[in-house]
Scaffold this motif. Structure first.
Motif, PDB file in Angstrom:
ATOM      1  N   SER A 269       0.931  -1.652   0.149  1.00 48.74           N
ATOM      2  CA  SER A 269      -0.041   0.135  -0.126  1.00 48.74           C
ATOM      3  C   SER A 269       0.699   1.059  -0.614  1.00 48.74           C
ATOM      4  CB  SER A 269      -0.885  -0.014   1.482  1.00 48.74           C
ATOM      5  OG  SER A 269      -1.675   0.727   1.329  1.00 48.74           O
ATOM      6  N   ALA A 270       0.289   2.068  -1.334  1.00 48.35           N
ATOM      7  CA  ALA A 270       1.397   3.171  -1.613  1.00 48.35           C
ATOM      8  C   ALA A 270       1.013   4.273  -0.479  1.00 48.35           C
ATOM      9  CB  ALA A 270       1.999   3.575  -3.003  1.00 48.35           C
ATOM     10  N   THR A 274      -4.773   0.497  -0.579  1.00 42.40           N
ATOM     11  CA  THR A 274      -4.949  -0.568  -0.750  1.00 42.40           C
ATOM     12  C   THR A 274      -4.737  -1.073   0.738  1.00 42.40           C
ATOM     13  OG1 THR A 274      -3.563   0.060  -2.540  1.00 42.40           O
ATOM     14  CG2 THR A 274      -3.553  -2.207  -1.810  1.00 42.40           C
ATOM     15  N   ALA A 275      -4.489  -0.788   1.509  1.00 43.30           N
ATOM     16  CA  ALA A 275      -4.696  -1.402   2.834  1.00 43.30           C
ATOM     17  C   ALA A 275      -5.798  -0.988   3.956  1.00 43.30           C
ATOM     18  CB  ALA A 275      -3.312  -0.627   4.133  1.00 43.30           C
ATOM     19  N   ILE A 316      -5.891 -13.957  -1.385  1.00 44.89           N
ATOM     20  CA  ILE A 316      -6.185 -12.580  -2.367  1.00 44.89           C
ATOM     21  C   ILE A 316      -4.827 -11.876  -2.523  1.00 44.89           C
ATOM     22  CG2 ILE A 316      -7.537 -10.784  -1.558  1.00 44.89           C
ATOM     23  CD1 ILE A 316      -9.805 -12.733  -0.334  1.00 44.89           C
ATOM     24  N   ILE A 317      -4.447 -10.768  -3.667  1.00 47.14           N
ATOM     25  CA  ILE A 317      -3.331 -10.290  -3.998  1.00 47.14           C
ATOM     26  C   ILE A 317      -4.316  -8.550  -3.645  1.00 47.14           C
ATOM     27  CG2 ILE A 317      -2.580 -11.243  -6.048  1.00 47.14           C
ATOM     28  CD1 ILE A 317      -0.033 -10.566  -4.897  1.00 47.14           C
ATOM     29  N   GLY A 318      -3.371  -7.770  -3.097  1.00 46.86           N
ATOM     30  CA  GLY A 318      -3.773  -6.007  -3.438  1.00 46.86           C
ATOM     31  C   GLY A 318      -3.190  -5.805  -3.803  1.00 46.86           C
ATOM     32  N   PRO A 320      -1.297  -1.200  -4.978  1.00 47.14           N
ATOM     33  CA  PRO A 320      -1.452  -0.341  -6.022  1.00 47.14           C
ATOM     34  C   PRO A 320      -1.056   0.044  -7.205  1.00 47.14           C
ATOM     35  CG  PRO A 320       0.138   0.023  -4.806  1.00 47.14           C
ATOM     36  CD  PRO A 320      -0.260  -1.312  -4.385  1.00 47.14           C
ATOM     37  N   THR A 321      -1.744   1.363  -8.104  1.00 46.55           N
ATOM     38  CA  THR A 321      -1.116   1.067  -9.247  1.00 46.55           C
ATOM     39  C   THR A 321       0.558   2.445  -9.592  1.00 46.55           C
ATOM     40  OG1 THR A 321      -2.678   0.428 -10.456  1.00 46.55           O
ATOM     41  CG2 THR A 321      -0.889   1.551 -12.152  1.00 46.55           C
ATOM     42  N   LEU A 322       1.014   2.123  -9.345  1.00 50.75           N
ATOM     43  CA  LEU A 322       2.552   3.280  -9.191  1.00 50.75           C
ATOM     44  C   LEU A 322       3.051   3.148 -10.441  1.00 50.75           C
ATOM     45  CD1 LEU A 322       3.992   2.439  -6.127  1.00 50.75           C
ATOM     46  CD2 LEU A 322       2.499   4.141  -5.927  1.00 50.75           C
ATOM     47  N   GLY A 323       3.197   4.665 -11.465  1.00 48.49           N
ATOM     48  CA  GLY A 323       3.597   4.174 -12.763  1.00 48.49           C
ATOM     49  C   GLY A 323       2.739   3.883 -13.016  1.00 48.49           C
ATOM     50  N   GLY A 324       2.062   3.954 -13.636  1.00 46.84           N
ATOM     51  CA  GLY A 324       1.315   2.188 -13.943  1.00 46.84           C
ATOM     52  C   GLY A 324       1.376   1.134 -14.333  1.00 46.84           C
ATOM     53  N   HIS A 325       2.783   0.530 -13.140  1.00 47.64           N
ATOM     54  CA  HIS A 325       2.741  -0.425 -12.409  1.00 47.64           C
ATOM     55  C   HIS A 325       2.802  -1.250 -11.328  1.00 47.64           C
ATOM     56  CE1 HIS A 325       4.997  -0.818 -16.128  1.00 47.64           C
ATOM     57  NE2 HIS A 325       5.799   0.546 -16.204  1.00 47.64           N
ATOM     58  N   ALA A 326       2.511  -2.127 -11.056  1.00 50.21           N
ATOM     59  CA  ALA A 326       2.293  -2.664  -9.351  1.00 50.21           C
ATOM     60  C   ALA A 326       4.304  -2.808  -8.685  1.00 50.21           C
ATOM     61  CB  ALA A 326       2.268  -3.758  -9.590  1.00 50.21           C
ATOM     62  N   PRO A 327       4.099  -2.521  -7.381  1.00 50.76           N
ATOM     63  CA  PRO A 327       5.704  -2.413  -6.796  1.00 50.76           C
ATOM     64  C   PRO A 327       6.156  -3.303  -6.571  1.00 50.76           C
ATOM     65  CG  PRO A 327       3.694  -1.117  -5.469  1.00 50.76           C
ATOM     66  CD  PRO A 327       2.313  -2.446  -6.810  1.00 50.76           C
ATOM     67  N   THR A 328       7.813  -3.316  -6.898  1.00 50.25           N
ATOM     68  CA  THR A 328       8.136  -4.260  -7.074  1.00 50.25           C
ATOM     69  C   THR A 328       8.155  -5.675  -6.222  1.00 50.25           C
ATOM     70  OG1 THR A 328      10.188  -3.233  -8.358  1.00 50.25           O
ATOM     71  CG2 THR A 328      10.801  -5.050  -7.089  1.00 50.25           C
ATOM     72  N   GLN A 329       7.702  -5.266  -4.394  1.00 46.86           N
ATOM     73  CA  GLN A 329       7.163  -6.659  -3.913  1.00 46.86           C
ATOM     74  C   GLN A 329       6.075  -6.577  -4.317  1.00 46.86           C
ATOM     75  OE1 GLN A 329       7.354  -2.296  -3.579  1.00 46.86           O
ATOM     76  NE2 GLN A 329       8.739  -1.981  -1.665  1.00 46.86           N
TER      77      GLN A 329
END
Length: 577
Positions: A269-270, A274-275, A316-318, A320-329
């Motif tokens: 969660s950026a 999302t959290a 279940i996986i959640g 955020p979208t950051l710069g059009g991508h999923a975070p590396t984690q």
């Protein structure tokens, strides 16, 4: 002029022990649009001031209280005299108060765990902060006997969680443990049972998905020599009901761990949104009797994620979208899931985004291509979730739980399903209890729900009251807490309303679409085609196995069809609806 009944926010300051004060920043209305605040009873943000030879401030509140809090603090002490600020946990909301405090008192030394120090430095990256990172058995001597001890109790939601124990006063400052979101003048928990419902709700919202970590924290607390008082971050201080609440936390956590089915809820969660969505989903799962393993990808080790995915019954996986991508984690976690989780395990996807939601699309497409079945349609939340959004998330989680239970039943051997052609004699006898068919309609804020009910009975003559049994996994259950209002629509025999409410509703779907309704005085829908209606307010509720039994008093009512006959629900067995 219309006068408002809402009290102004203030700070209540009280001496609670030697050289120790509580500063309760109070709000009498709802603080945030998060699940834990949804009962809308206000809250207190509790901060504590210990004045030994050195002075320590524990847990300054979030930015909603910054102005009032600092004014109250400065009225009692010069900020330049404060030596330490001890952080039970750090987040951006609390960071705003810390930022202001730091600008006024740059001599401060912050005391926190290493994850807290990392988050604090990231938030105030341009500042040269003085941070004391506590580890293991570290102590902090404030003088005059206040030799503070620190207990790290990391959880997925608060990886930096830190408890502080003062052996002189025997106070344990518990931050996120043992709290409740209620606001009032009462400092301590005299008549502690009156807070039982609020404390259970607080636990269910925040701690049920991290039961394993709660039990670990309880074990650490049990090792302390003596604790007279819990000083939590929210609500009344726990003095009179400390033993009982401790036992309840252990009981509730053991119950969560003992559930037959487990879901791994993996997220990052950026900005916190999302959290919040994940928290609503977790609450829906736990209320349906599913154990949840909450995993924050930003803190969890890959081996920890792999172990949880291997043993879970669904995941279940959640993201955020950051710069059009999923975070590396999240991309790492997705790789672990695709490599580890059997395609027979039920899957779910959720996420929040600002202008686009590519991360959610990525998760959905990868899992679909791999052959996973979904327990609910992917949840996409733009910007901050609202109450209506959170209710829909909880309902989606209930669907996931029901789908998971059905999939497990299908895997059971046919022989076990076909044992006993007739119902047990006791179940047959229980099934002969009949009740009138009703539709319960409830509303809180913008959230409206309704359900078909037959477990209804008159509960009292004076005042006129009734009891209503609500299954824990029903969507409407979250709207039946003390103080909530609802309408009991009593149905007439031969009408089609029963069929309408027997169908499956999608998460967030309007239960009353296509029906003729009018608003009751309490704001809840009245079915115009009903036989009669009663406007009710919840006075109390009792946990009874897989149901809550709600007692409500009747404020108003009316018969709409004087010629109709009450519809009745007949059952052949009492082992299911």
């Amino acid at each position: 002029m219309i006068e408002t009944t809402t009290k102004q926010r203030d700070v209540q300051v009280v001496l609670i022990a030697e050289e120790t004060r509580v500063m309760r920043s109070r709000t009498w209305d709802r603080l945030k649009f998060e699940v834990e605040y949804s009962l809308a009873k206000g809250t207190t943000a509790n901060s504590f001031l210990i004045q030994g030879d050195k002075i320590a401030l524990i847990d300054p509140p979030g930015e909603s209280f910054t102005k009032n809090y600092l004014e109250s603090l400065q009225a009692r002490i010069k900020l330049s005299q404060i030596d330490y600020v001890i952080l039970g946990h750090f987040n951006a909301n609390r960071g705003e108060t810390i930022k202001t405090l730091w600008s006024l008192a740059p001599q401060l030394q912050f005391v926190c765990t290493n994850p807290g120090a990392i988050a604090l430095r990231q938030f105030l990256e341009t500042e040269n902060l003085n941070i004391l990172v506590v580890r293991g058995e570290d102590t902090l001597d404030l003088g005059q006997g206040h030799q503070l001890q620190f207990i790290a109790t990391p959880t997925p939601k608060w990886p930096d969680e830190l408890l502080t124990y003062d052996p002189k006063t025997k106070i344990l400052f518990t931050d996120k443990f043992f709290g409740a979101h209620v606001c009032g003048d009462q400092i301590f928990d005299e008549g502690w049972a009156i807070y039982s419902e609020d404390r259970r709700f607080y636990y269910d919202c925040l701690h049920a998905p991290q039961a394993k970590q709660v039990l670990s924290a309880l074990d650490k607390i049990a090792e302390l020599p003596e604790v007279k008082l819990y000083a939590p971050g929210h609500g009344p201080l726990v003095l009179y009901g400390k033993k009982e609440l401790t036992e309840l936390y252990r009981s509730w956590s053991n119950l969560q761990k003992s559930q037959d089915l487990t879901v791994a809820l993996v997220y990052a969660s950026a900005y916190g949104n999302t959290a919040i969505v994940g928290q609503a989903i977790a609450k829906g799962l736990t209320k349906a009797g599913i154990a949840v393993e909450f995993l924050n990808c930003e803190q969890a080790e890959p081996s920890e994620i792999q172990a949880a995915v291997e043993k879970c019954d669904g995941f279940i996986i959640g993201s955020p979208t950051l710069g059009g991508h999923a975070p590396t984690q999240i991309q790492t976690a997705l790789g672990i899931i695709l490599k580890t989780a059997s395609t027979s395990k039920l899957a779910g996807v959720f996420g929040s985004f600002g202008w686009s939601g590519e991360a959610i699309d990525l998760l959905e497409s990868k899992l679909t291509d791999a052959g996973y079945q979904f327990g609910f349609d992917p949840i996409r939340v733009k910007f901050k979730p609202t109450d209506v959004t959170l209710q829909a998330c909880e309902e989606a989680a209930l669907d996931f739980a029901q789908n998971l239970k059905r999939s497990q039943k299908r895997r059971t051997a046919k022989s076990s399903l076909n044992t006993g052609v007739t119902s047990d004699r006791t179940a047959q006898a229980v099934g002969r209890i009949v009740g009138s068919l009703c539709v319960v309609s409830a509303k809180r804020g913008d959230v409206i729900s309704g359900m078909l009910a037959s477990w209804v009975s008159q509960g009292s003559f004076n005042p006129p009251g009734l009891t209503l049994a609500v299954a824990k996994d029903r969507a409407l259950e979250s709207l039946t807490h003390t103080g909530d209002k609802f309408v009991l629509n009593i149905l007439a025999e031969g009408k089609q309303l029963r069929k309408h409410f027997m169908k499956r509703f999608a998460p967030g779907e309007d239960r009353f679409e296509g029906l003729e309704t009018i608003d009751a005085a309490n704001g809840c829908p009245i079915l115009k085609d009903g036989l009669a209606y009663l406007e009710c307010v919840v006075q109390n509720r009792m946990e009874c196995g897989d149901h809550w039994v709600v007692y409500a008093t009747v404020e108003n009512g009316k018969v709409l069809d004087t010629e109709g006959v009450t519809a009745v629900h007949y059952r052949k067995t009492g082992s299911y609806y």
